[in-house]
Each structure stands twice: as C-alpha cells, then as structure tokens.
Design an enzyme around this catalytic site. Structure first.
Site, PDB file in Angstrom:
ATOM      1  N   ASP A   1      65.594  50.009  48.268  1.00 34.27           N
ATOM      2  CA  ASP A   1      65.904  48.852  47.709  1.00 34.27           C
ATOM      3  C   ASP A   1      67.173  48.332  47.070  1.00 34.27           C
ATOM      4  O   ASP A   1      68.107  48.499  47.280  1.00 34.27           O
ATOM      5  CB  ASP A   1      64.737  49.352  46.309  1.00 34.27           C
ATOM      6  CG  ASP A   1      64.086  48.290  45.651  1.00 34.27           C
ATOM      7  OD1 ASP A   1      62.883  48.063  45.028  1.00 34.27           O
ATOM      8  OD2 ASP A   1      64.631  46.916  45.264  1.00 34.27           O
TER       9      ASP A   1
ATOM     10  N   PHE B   1      45.522  49.216  48.497  1.00 32.27           N
ATOM     11  CA  PHE B   1      44.216  48.856  47.307  1.00 32.27           C
ATOM     12  C   PHE B   1      44.571  49.879  45.899  1.00 32.27           C
ATOM     13  O   PHE B   1      43.946  49.485  44.355  1.00 32.27           O
ATOM     14  CB  PHE B   1      42.798  48.922  47.801  1.00 32.27           C
ATOM     15  CG  PHE B   1      42.188  48.833  48.814  1.00 32.27           C
ATOM     16  CD1 PHE B   1      41.599  46.928  48.655  1.00 32.27           C
ATOM     17  CD2 PHE B   1      43.010  48.998  50.158  1.00 32.27           C
ATOM     18  CE1 PHE B   1      41.600  46.933  49.782  1.00 32.27           C
ATOM     19  CE2 PHE B   1      42.766  48.118  51.362  1.00 32.27           C
ATOM     20  CZ  PHE B   1      42.041  46.979  51.273  1.00 32.27           C
TER      21      PHE B   1
ATOM     22  N   LYS C   1      47.036  44.996  31.369  1.00 35.05           N
ATOM     23  CA  LYS C   1      45.790  46.196  31.416  1.00 35.05           C
ATOM     24  C   LYS C   1      46.319  47.485  31.017  1.00 35.05           C
ATOM     25  O   LYS C   1      48.038  47.339  30.116  1.00 35.05           O
ATOM     26  CB  LYS C   1      45.116  46.623  32.293  1.00 35.05           C
ATOM     27  CG  LYS C   1      45.662  47.433  33.290  1.00 35.05           C
ATOM     28  CD  LYS C   1      45.481  46.981  34.819  1.00 35.05           C
ATOM     29  CE  LYS C   1      45.866  48.312  35.583  1.00 35.05           C
ATOM     30  NZ  LYS C   1      44.996  48.355  36.652  1.00 35.05           N
TER      31      LYS C   1
ATOM     32  N   GLY D   1      35.943  39.955  29.003  1.00 34.81           N
ATOM     33  CA  GLY D   1      37.914  39.969  28.031  1.00 34.81           C
ATOM     34  C   GLY D   1      38.578  38.854  27.973  1.00 34.81           C
ATOM     35  O   GLY D   1      37.429  37.700  28.146  1.00 34.81           O
TER      36      GLY D   1
ATOM     37  N   CYS E   1      48.322  41.377  41.186  1.00 32.25           N
ATOM     38  CA  CYS E   1      47.581  41.086  41.860  1.00 32.25           C
ATOM     39  C   CYS E   1      46.613  39.969  41.983  1.00 32.25           C
ATOM     40  O   CYS E   1      46.718  38.300  42.396  1.00 32.25           O
ATOM     41  CB  CYS E   1      47.349  42.669  42.633  1.00 32.25           C
ATOM     42  SG  CYS E   1      48.450  43.291  43.142  1.00 32.25           S
TER      43      CYS E   1
HETATM   44  N1  LIG Z   1      51.193  46.359  41.754  1.00 35.57           N
HETATM   45  C1  LIG Z   1      50.142  46.416  42.533  1.00 35.57           C
HETATM   46  O1  LIG Z   1      48.654  47.222  41.809  1.00 35.57           O
HETATM   47  C2  LIG Z   1      49.463  45.947  43.968  1.00 35.57           C
HETATM   48  C3  LIG Z   1      48.289  46.556  44.474  1.00 35.57           C
HETATM   49  C4  LIG Z   1      48.523  46.491  45.397  1.00 35.57           C
HETATM   50  C5  LIG Z   1      49.141  45.188  46.277  1.00 35.57           C
HETATM   51  N2  LIG Z   1      50.249  45.189  46.169  1.00 35.57           N
HETATM   52  C6  LIG Z   1      51.200  44.601  46.577  1.00 35.57           C
HETATM   53  O2  LIG Z   1      52.090  45.327  46.943  1.00 35.57           O
HETATM   54  C7  LIG Z   1      53.354  44.665  47.603  1.00 35.57           C
HETATM   55  C8  LIG Z   1      54.196  45.217  46.015  1.00 35.57           C
HETATM   56  O3  LIG Z   1      54.354  44.624  45.020  1.00 35.57           O
HETATM   57  P1  LIG Z   1      55.027  45.533  44.145  1.00 35.57           P
HETATM   58  O4  LIG Z   1      54.094  44.832  42.461  1.00 35.57           O
HETATM   59  O5  LIG Z   1      55.144  46.505  44.172  1.00 35.57           O
HETATM   60  O6  LIG Z   1      55.964  44.486  43.901  1.00 35.57           O
HETATM   61  P2  LIG Z   1      57.306  45.105  42.808  1.00 35.57           P
HETATM   62  O7  LIG Z   1      58.313  43.146  42.347  1.00 35.57           O
HETATM   63  O8  LIG Z   1      57.105  45.764  41.596  1.00 35.57           O
HETATM   64  O9  LIG Z   1      58.483  45.298  43.883  1.00 35.57           O
HETATM   65  C9  LIG Z   1      58.845  45.114  45.170  1.00 35.57           C
HETATM   66  C10 LIG Z   1      60.535  45.849  45.271  1.00 35.57           C
HETATM   67  O10 LIG Z   1      60.697  44.954  47.010  1.00 35.57           O
HETATM   68  C11 LIG Z   1      62.221  44.555  46.741  1.00 35.57           C
HETATM   69  N3  LIG Z   1      62.829  44.242  47.004  1.00 35.57           N
HETATM   70  C12 LIG Z   1      62.199  42.884  47.597  1.00 35.57           C
HETATM   71  N4  LIG Z   1      62.995  42.544  49.531  1.00 35.57           N
HETATM   72  C13 LIG Z   1      63.489  43.284  49.394  1.00 35.57           C
HETATM   73  C14 LIG Z   1      64.323  43.812  50.730  1.00 35.57           C
HETATM   74  N5  LIG Z   1      64.413  43.198  52.008  1.00 35.57           N
HETATM   75  N6  LIG Z   1      64.903  44.921  50.565  1.00 35.57           N
HETATM   76  C15 LIG Z   1      64.415  45.995  50.278  1.00 35.57           C
HETATM   77  N7  LIG Z   1      63.841  45.574  49.072  1.00 35.57           N
HETATM   78  C16 LIG Z   1      63.340  44.428  48.623  1.00 35.57           C
HETATM   79  C17 LIG Z   1      62.289  44.474  45.560  1.00 35.57           C
HETATM   80  O11 LIG Z   1      63.891  44.285  44.856  1.00 35.57           O
HETATM   81  C18 LIG Z   1      61.449  44.916  44.618  1.00 35.57           C
HETATM   82  O12 LIG Z   1      62.230  46.400  43.887  1.00 35.57           O
HETATM   83  C19 LIG Z   1      52.969  42.773  46.924  1.00 35.57           C
HETATM   84  O13 LIG Z   1      52.662  42.280  48.165  1.00 35.57           O
HETATM   85  C20 LIG Z   1      51.137  42.597  46.135  1.00 35.57           C
HETATM   86  O14 LIG Z   1      50.640  42.145  46.223  1.00 35.57           O
HETATM   87  C21 LIG Z   1      50.336  45.343  44.505  1.00 35.57           C
END
Ligand SMILES: NC(=O)c1ccc[n+]([C@@H]2O[C@H](COP(=O)([O-])OP(=O)(O)OC[C@H]3O[C@@H](n4cnc5c(N)ncnc54)[C@H](O)[C@@H]3O)[C@@H](O)[C@H]2O)c1
Length: 439
Positions: free
Chosen positions: A30, A152, A324, A256, A263
């Site tokens: 990260d 998912f 949630k 709700g 998302c």
């Molecule tokens: N949160 C969920 O429940 C969920 C579920 C399914 C899919 N997604 C998808 O997954 C993806 C990530 O979501 P998230 O909630 O984990 O995001 P998040 O914001 O929690 O985490 C993303 C991370 O990526 C890091 N980052 C960004 N650019 C980077 C780079 N070039 N190199 C290294 N690190 C880098 C950021 O610092 C951050 O820590 C999104 O596309 C989201 O839509 C999320």
C-alpha cells in the site's frame, strides 16, 4: 504461489490474508505508509471481525508480509492483484480509474517472468483492456495475462464471504491466466464454490449488474414500506410474504433508511453512466439512484415529524453511524445526510457507535460523541436507531426512559416490535409499519 496484493484496504487486506491462509505467500502493498507501519505492528487499519487474529497467524507463519514498495513483490509474484479504490469521479459520477491505471504503470515497470495481473477492484467494462494496453506500452517485452476477478465480499462478514463465496468469477480468454486462477482458488473449489470462467468484459459487467440488482431490490422494498405506512400495512410481513417465494428470495428485503456504503452508491452511478455512454440507458438503475437519494434525505423529516415538527433546540440521540453493523466504514452512510439535515433544522445531535466514531469524527462536525447508548440518550427528545448493531437489539428501555427527556423512539431498522414499544411506554415510529403512541 507468490502473490502481490496492490492496495491493502478492505478488499486487499481481507483477500490477501485469506490467500495466505490458503497457503500462498502474499505480500500486501500500500502507498499509505502509516497503514503499512500499523499492520507491521499487528494493528488493523479497519474494523472487521476475525481479521486481526487471521493476520497475526499468517504473519507468524511467514506467509503474509506488508510493504510500501511494490517492485520486489511484483517481480517475484506469479499473480499480482490490483485492489485499489475506484471512487466516484468528481463531477460526472464515472468510476475514477486513476488509482487503477497508476498501479498498472507501477506494476508494468516491475514485471519479471510470466505474470498474471488480476483486477479485483470494481471497474467498468473495458478497464481490463486499458490495463493490458498500459502494461504492454510500458513493457512491450512483458509476458503477461490480464484477468478480471471481481470481489463480492461484504464488509462485516468479509472473511466468511471470501472463504465461502456463492461463486468466483474469472474473466479471461488466456489459458495460462485461467490455470493460475484455478491454482489460487483451488482450496475453494475443493469446497465446491462454483467458478464462472467467462470473458473479461463479461466478468466486469457481472460485478456491476450484481450490485445494481441488490440496490434495486432494497429500493423496491423501501418504496413498498412507504406505501405500507400510508395504507396501514406491515412491510415486514410483506417482505416475508414475497421473500418466501423462491423466485424472489428473502435477502435484501429489509426496509430501512436507504442504502449507503462504499459500493452500492458509487457502483450504481458508475453503471448508469457507462450505460448512457453506450446508448443503452438503464432506467431502472437510474431511478433506484434517485429514489434512494431522496429517501436518505426524507429520514430527517421522519424524525422531525416524530417530534411534532419542532426540531430547533431539541436533542436528538443517534444510535449507530456506520452504513451497516460490524464495520467502521462511514462511506455514504445514511447517518450522514440524516444528521446534517437535523443539524440544519436546529437540532443538537448526540451519537454513539460501537466502532465507527473515529471515522465519523472526520465527516460529522458538532456532534457530541458518547461512550455508550445510555449516555447518548441523556436528555434526548428522541432516540433514533440508524444502524442495527447487535448491542442495540436488547436495549434497557426502562433505563432509557429515565434518562431521556421524552420517550420517543424512531427505529429506522425495525429492530423492535411496535406493540412491545407501546407497552414499554414509548411513542414509536419505524419503517413501513404502524406508528404506536402511548396516548
Ligand atoms: N469495500 C467493500 O466491501 C468492497 C467489496 C467488493 C469490491 N470492492 C471494490 O474493491 C476496490 C477496493 O475497495 P476498498 O473498500 O478495499 O478500498 P479502500 O479505499 O479501503 O482501499 C484501497 C487502498 O488502495 C491503496 N492504494 C491506492 N493506490 C495505490 C497504489 N498505486 N499502490 C498501492 N496502494 C494503493 C490506498 O492507499 C488504500 O489503502 C474498489 O474498487 C471497491 O469498489 C469493495
């Protein structure tokens, strides 16, 4: 197998530690140095049940490490996941793909030997093509396959979801790419999790179609709830009555305050934008977005009306802030428009959340954050239940009644029963069910 996980957020960290738990060697990367330093100390950057123990066990076993520098881990990896954020782009609502493309450029420079680059972030159709174009442009010599593998998992149940998925979606036409994905997920398909192998573009669309469908299902029952209130019906019974039909299914039929989270809001908007660009507008999804936004705003009016329309100077106690339960994620939480609208109307807001208050402080000002539900309810004119955390399911209403200025409860999650609340001496308003009063 050696895996590099680029982006260590909710998805990257959970996926990374679960792959390590399957026996793979995973490096989570990260850009956020503070996050990586905390993880190295064994501190979790997010609240997710079971995560800390699983991270500690796999770090101890030497299968899970953390770094800010992707070069070494990418060079060594057979599989490189992109799990960075894809937020809404300011202005037009398209997915902001700058983090994905930046990551692709950095990965390209570090590639060594045959590598499968896998997009786990939720990305619009065609993003995989662009990632591949970037990789080949930066490194024409690279031996690479680009695969889509949308995620998912649900926050709050993320580890369980990752390890017991309803299905795994793999989008690729590349045989070597498919073999690597099979190897990565072998422990899951031994458990009979279905793997759907399809084209990259189809995989990308599956993720958006799934989220848009679920968001529409929630919005549908929310509109039925509104109608139920007007006609004197009970939406809980309607939901059960339709949900027991196998063609419909009972999940995501809980009325709700409107959907929020990291998302559904951004993914529905991004899908609607993509559909407009391709001249195949998704009117249902567009309407879902509009209805949901209006609903979130309407919740403040619901609270105001429980106060007889007089909000100025009143004290409102809010239980639950995160979008949630079982997460600390405040992204697009319904509590945000609710609280800001009530503040605009002149209310004083007190709040309590089991895990989300640190995040909430960054987005909600002028709120008195309290240490438990009972302190939160002190002198309140109304108690509003916004997020259905377990600890709010058996509140001591005798104690609350003594501490509140007035015994009024607005339950936006239908946790309690109207007849029970009336018996306990509360004016009680919920969603899509008859209102009960003590008078
Ligand atoms: N949160 C969920 O429940 C969920 C579920 C399914 C899919 N997604 C998808 O997954 C993806 C990530 O979501 P998230 O909630 O984990 O995001 P998040 O914001 O929690 O985490 C993303 C991370 O990526 C890091 N980052 C960004 N650019 C980077 C780079 N070039 N190199 C290294 N690190 C880098 C950021 O610092 C951050 O820590 C999104 O596309 C989201 O839509 C999320």
């Amino acid at each position: 197998m050696h895996v590099a996980m680029i982006g260590t957020g909710y998805v990257g960290l959970v996926s990374g530690v679960c792959f390590a738990d399957f026996g793979h060697h995973v490096v989570c990367v990260d850009k956020d140095a503070a996050k990586i330093a905390a993880l190295k100390r064994g501190e979790m950057p997010i609240y997710e049940p079971g995560l800390a123990d699983l991270v500690a066990a796999n770090a101890r076993a030497g299968r899970l490490t953390f770094t800010t520098d992707l070069k070494g881990p990418v060079a060594e990896a057979e599989a490189v996941f992109i799990a960075v954020g894809t937020p809404s782009r300011r202005g037009d609502g398209h997915a902001d793909l700058s983090f994905v493309y930046d990551a692709a450029r950095e990965i390209a420079a570090a590639l060594s030997g045959f590598t499968v680059v896998i997009t786990k972030s939720t990305v619009p159709v065609g993003t995989g093509d662009e990632v591949e174009r970037i990789l080949r442009q930066v490194r024409p010599d690279a031996d690479v396959a680009v695969v889509s593998n949308p995620e998912f998992l649900r926050e709050g149940a993320a580890i369980q979801d990752f390890k017991h998925p309803d299905r795994i979606v793999v989008g690729t036409d590349d045989e070597r790419g498919r073999d690597v994905m099979n190897e990565l997920y072998r422990p899951l398909y031994l458990n009979q999790a279905p793997i759907i192998v399809t084209s990259r573009r189809t995989a990308e669309l599956i993720k958006y179609a799934a989220n848009a469908f679920l968001a529409t299902k929630i919005t549908f029952i929310n509109e039925i709830a509104e109608l139920a209130e007007r006609v004197g019906a009970d939406v809980q019974h309607v939901a059960r009555g339709i949900g027991l039909d196998n063609r419909i299914g009972g999940k995501f039929l809980h009325a709700g305050p409107g959907f929020g989270g990291s998302c559904f809001p951004k993914d529905t908007v991004a899908l609607a934008k993509t559909a407009q660009d391709y001249d195949a507008p998704l009117r249902l999804v567009e309407t879902t977005i509009t209805v949901n936004n209006a609903r979130k705003r309407a919740m403040a009016r619901k609270v105001a009306s429980a106060l007889g329309g007089e909000v100025r100077g009143r004290t409102i106690s809010v239980l639950g802030l995160t979008f949630k339960p079982n997460t600390d994620d405040m992204r697009e939480a319904p509590s945000i428009p609710l609280i800001t609208a009530l503040q605009d109307m002149g209310a004083k807001v007190r709040a309590y959340d089991p895990a989300g208050m640190a995040q909430a402080k960054a987005v909600l000002a002028d709120v008195t954050y309290c240490e438990n539900p009972y302190v939160c309810a002190e002198n309140a004119d109304v108690l509003v239940l916004v997020t259905e955390w377990e600890e709010f399911r058996a509140l001591d209403f005798d104690r609350l009644k003594m501490t509140m200025a007035r015994p009024v409860v607005v339950d936006l999650r239908n946790v309690y029963r109207p007849d029970e609340m009336a018996r306990r001496g509360f004016d009680y308003v919920s969603v899509g069910r008859p209102k009960t009063t003590t008078s």
